[in-house]
Design an enzyme around this catalytic site. Structure first.
Site, PDB file in Angstrom:
ATOM      1  N   CYS A  16      25.747  12.559 -26.833  1.00  0.00           N
ATOM      2  CA  CYS A  16      25.679  13.675 -27.783  1.00  0.00           C
ATOM      3  C   CYS A  16      26.888  13.693 -28.712  1.00  0.00           C
ATOM      4  O   CYS A  16      26.841  14.291 -29.786  1.00  0.00           O
ATOM      5  CB  CYS A  16      25.557  15.000 -27.050  1.00  0.00           C
TER       6      CYS A  16
ATOM      7  N   ARG B 280      28.771  10.706 -29.657  1.00  0.00           N
ATOM      8  CA  ARG B 280      29.085   9.466 -30.363  1.00  0.00           C
ATOM      9  C   ARG B 280      27.960   8.446 -30.213  1.00  0.00           C
ATOM     10  O   ARG B 280      27.194   8.481 -29.236  1.00  0.00           O
ATOM     11  CB  ARG B 280      30.385   8.871 -29.828  1.00  0.00           C
TER      12      ARG B 280
ATOM     13  N   SER C  23      37.024  12.754 -25.874  1.00  0.00           N
ATOM     14  CA  SER C  23      35.876  13.637 -25.689  1.00  0.00           C
ATOM     15  C   SER C  23      35.989  14.870 -26.579  1.00  0.00           C
ATOM     16  O   SER C  23      37.091  15.340 -26.867  1.00  0.00           O
ATOM     17  CB  SER C  23      35.773  14.074 -24.228  1.00  0.00           C
TER      18      SER C  23
ATOM     19  N   GLN D  10      28.564   7.756 -18.388  1.00  0.00           N
ATOM     20  CA  GLN D  10      27.744   7.273 -19.497  1.00  0.00           C
ATOM     21  C   GLN D  10      28.131   5.851 -19.882  1.00  0.00           C
ATOM     22  O   GLN D  10      27.267   5.021 -20.210  1.00  0.00           O
ATOM     23  CB  GLN D  10      27.898   8.220 -20.685  1.00  0.00           C
TER      24      GLN D  10
ATOM     25  N   GLY E 149      14.156  21.323 -20.621  1.00  0.00           N
ATOM     26  CA  GLY E 149      14.709  19.974 -20.552  1.00  0.00           C
ATOM     27  C   GLY E 149      15.651  19.829 -19.379  1.00  0.00           C
ATOM     28  O   GLY E 149      16.457  20.727 -19.105  1.00  0.00           O
ATOM     29  N   LEU E 150      15.534  18.716 -18.678  1.00  0.00           N
ATOM     30  CA  LEU E 150      16.278  18.581 -17.423  1.00  0.00           C
ATOM     31  C   LEU E 150      16.988  17.239 -17.319  1.00  0.00           C
ATOM     32  O   LEU E 150      16.908  16.546 -16.310  1.00  0.00           O
ATOM     33  CB  LEU E 150      15.316  18.768 -16.235  1.00  0.00           C
TER      34      LEU E 150
ATOM     35  N   LYS F 140      20.862  15.271 -17.576  1.00  0.00           N
ATOM     36  CA  LYS F 140      22.084  15.562 -16.831  1.00  0.00           C
ATOM     37  C   LYS F 140      22.732  16.852 -17.317  1.00  0.00           C
ATOM     38  O   LYS F 140      23.176  17.688 -16.512  1.00  0.00           O
ATOM     39  CB  LYS F 140      23.064  14.398 -16.953  1.00  0.00           C
TER      40      LYS F 140
END
EC number: 1.2.1.70
Length: 421
Positions: A57, A59, A112, A123, A192-193, A195
């Site tokens: 979300c 980069r 981050s 990730q 939505g599920l 992570k």
């Protein structure tokens, strides 16, 4: 016109991030799993055999070896919805040591959007495993990534840099607690599920007494998650419209490529707060203009700060010191790897001269002792080699130009130092 590619391969990191690109732009450059695999497959067909792709979300980046960054940029543009014009305005491009440092800082949470958010490490592991599975990992990248993970683990375990609860999921819940009066009396729907969705749901149950409903496109996944958290109410996706209109707060985390929350799903009579945790954004842009709806996206939520962030900021010098140590360890390995073929080739060249001269002397000099000559000349060769090694390892020495000069002087040939392919 594109520049003529350089003759040698270099390590590049090209992409976009929250630093220059907002959620809308990041959405255009995001790559789902299928697009990532297609990109890696095409890269191999073009002879680019050492690279990996990271798309989150915050980069979208490609890191690997190429003759010129345009090779990686063109791959990215071919497999996403972004354009070159937009990319040129928000692009981040790093080369060689800068690219290496960028990866260390990213894996450790320094890059981050919410400082110290350690979800990026997981990730990155997935991104690198995907590259392994697709056959685009070489010895260099393998060593680099292992060293980066070691640094990331030490940062997490030894610095308290990632201690405390601060992430996009937590920021979403904190926003509700700080801005929605009587949050625990509100009904919340999570759509939505992934992570982030799971983490958000857990934070909601921990910090509020709200009634929480859940809808996921794969209903079986929602039911399985409900086994962990029995207080959840799970609906079929076919009930989405009624569920949205029956709740006060909607949290969207579907990860779809286009909006899943459209105007026809929203009641014009009921106040609604929507938190969109998705990239690309999953809430249609026009909904932001509805007078009865408040929409918050990832960028807005990531500005939520508290004492945890202040504590993490104090740990930055210690994190950077750990990164510097591991980065230098990797660069030393690279330097040794680059030196070794040249030194071995040089040693062989000296040995060939040694044996040729001793053989000639044995034929032409009476009472010549080849054994003694061999021992003495061998010692001289080693001392000369040691001088070369000392010079090449000096931090002020340009290894590439110096090794090339040695190869030219002594007419040496060697295998590819980097083992790019």
């Amino acid at each position: 016109m594109q520049p003529t590619p350089a003759k040698t391969l270099a390590l590049y990191n090209v992409g976009i991030s929250y630093e220059k690109a907002n959620t809308n732009i990041r959405g255009r450059f995001s790559l789902n799993n299928a697009a990532q695999e297609a990109l890696l497959k095409e890269a191999k067909s073009l002879g680019l055999n050492a690279l990996f792709v990271l798309s989150t979300c915050n980069r979208t980046e490609i890191m690997g070896f190429a003759h010129h960054p345009y090779e990686l940029i063109n791959l990215l543009l071919k497999h996403c919805q972004g354009s070159m014009d937009v990319f040129s305005e928000v692009a981040i491009i790093h080369k060689d040591t800068q690219a290496i440092n960028h990866l260390f800082r990213t894996a450790s949470g320094l890059n981050s959007q919410i400082l110290g958010d350690h979800e990026i490490a997981g990730q990155l592991k997935l991104a690198f495993q995907q590259a392994r599975d697709m056959g685009t990992v070489n010895v260099y990248l393998d060593r680099l990534f292992n060293t980066v993970l070691q640094a990331s683990k030490e940062v997490k375990s030894c610095t308290q840099f990632s201690m405390g609860t601060t992430s996009v999921a937590y920021a979403a819940v904190k926003y509700l607690l700080d801005n929605i009066e009587n949050t625990s009396e509100k009904n919340i729907l999570l759509y939505g599920l992934g992570k982030i969705g799971k983490n958000t749901c857990k934070h909601l149950l921990t910090h509020t007494d709200s009634q929480i409903s859940l809808i996921n496109r794969t209903h079986a996944t929602a039911l399985k998650f409900q086994e962990e958290l029995p207080n959840l109410i799970v609906h079929e996706e076919s009930h989405l419209v009624n569920a949205i209109q029956a709740n006060d707060i909607l949290i969207v985390s579907t990860g779809a490529d286009k909006p899943t929350i459209t105007p026809d799903l929203i009641s014009p009579e009921r106040s609604l707060t929507i938190l969109d945790l998705s990239i690309p954004e999953n809430v249609a842009p026009e909904i932001k203009n509805f007078s009865n709806v408040t929409v918050m996206n990832v960028d807005a939520l990531s500005k939520v700060t508290d004492a945890t962030i202040e504590n993490r900021q104090a740990k930055i010098p210690l994190v950077e010191k750990i990164i510097d140590n591991y980065q230098q360890e990797f660069l030393d390995w690279v330097a040794q790897r680059k030196l070794s073929p040249t030194i071995q080739a040089l040693k062989q060249a000296f040995t060939d001269i040694q044996q040729k001269e001793i053989a000639g002397a044995a034929r032409n000099i009476e009472n010549f002792n080849p054994e003694q000559a061999n021992v003495l000349s061998g010692r001289i060769i080693q001392k000369i080699l040691n001088q070369f090694v000392t010079y090449l390892k000096d931090p002020n020495t340009s290894i590439d130009s110096s090794t090339q000069l040695i190869q030219d002087i002594f007419n040496l040939t060697e295998s590819n130092q980097y083992e790019h392919h």
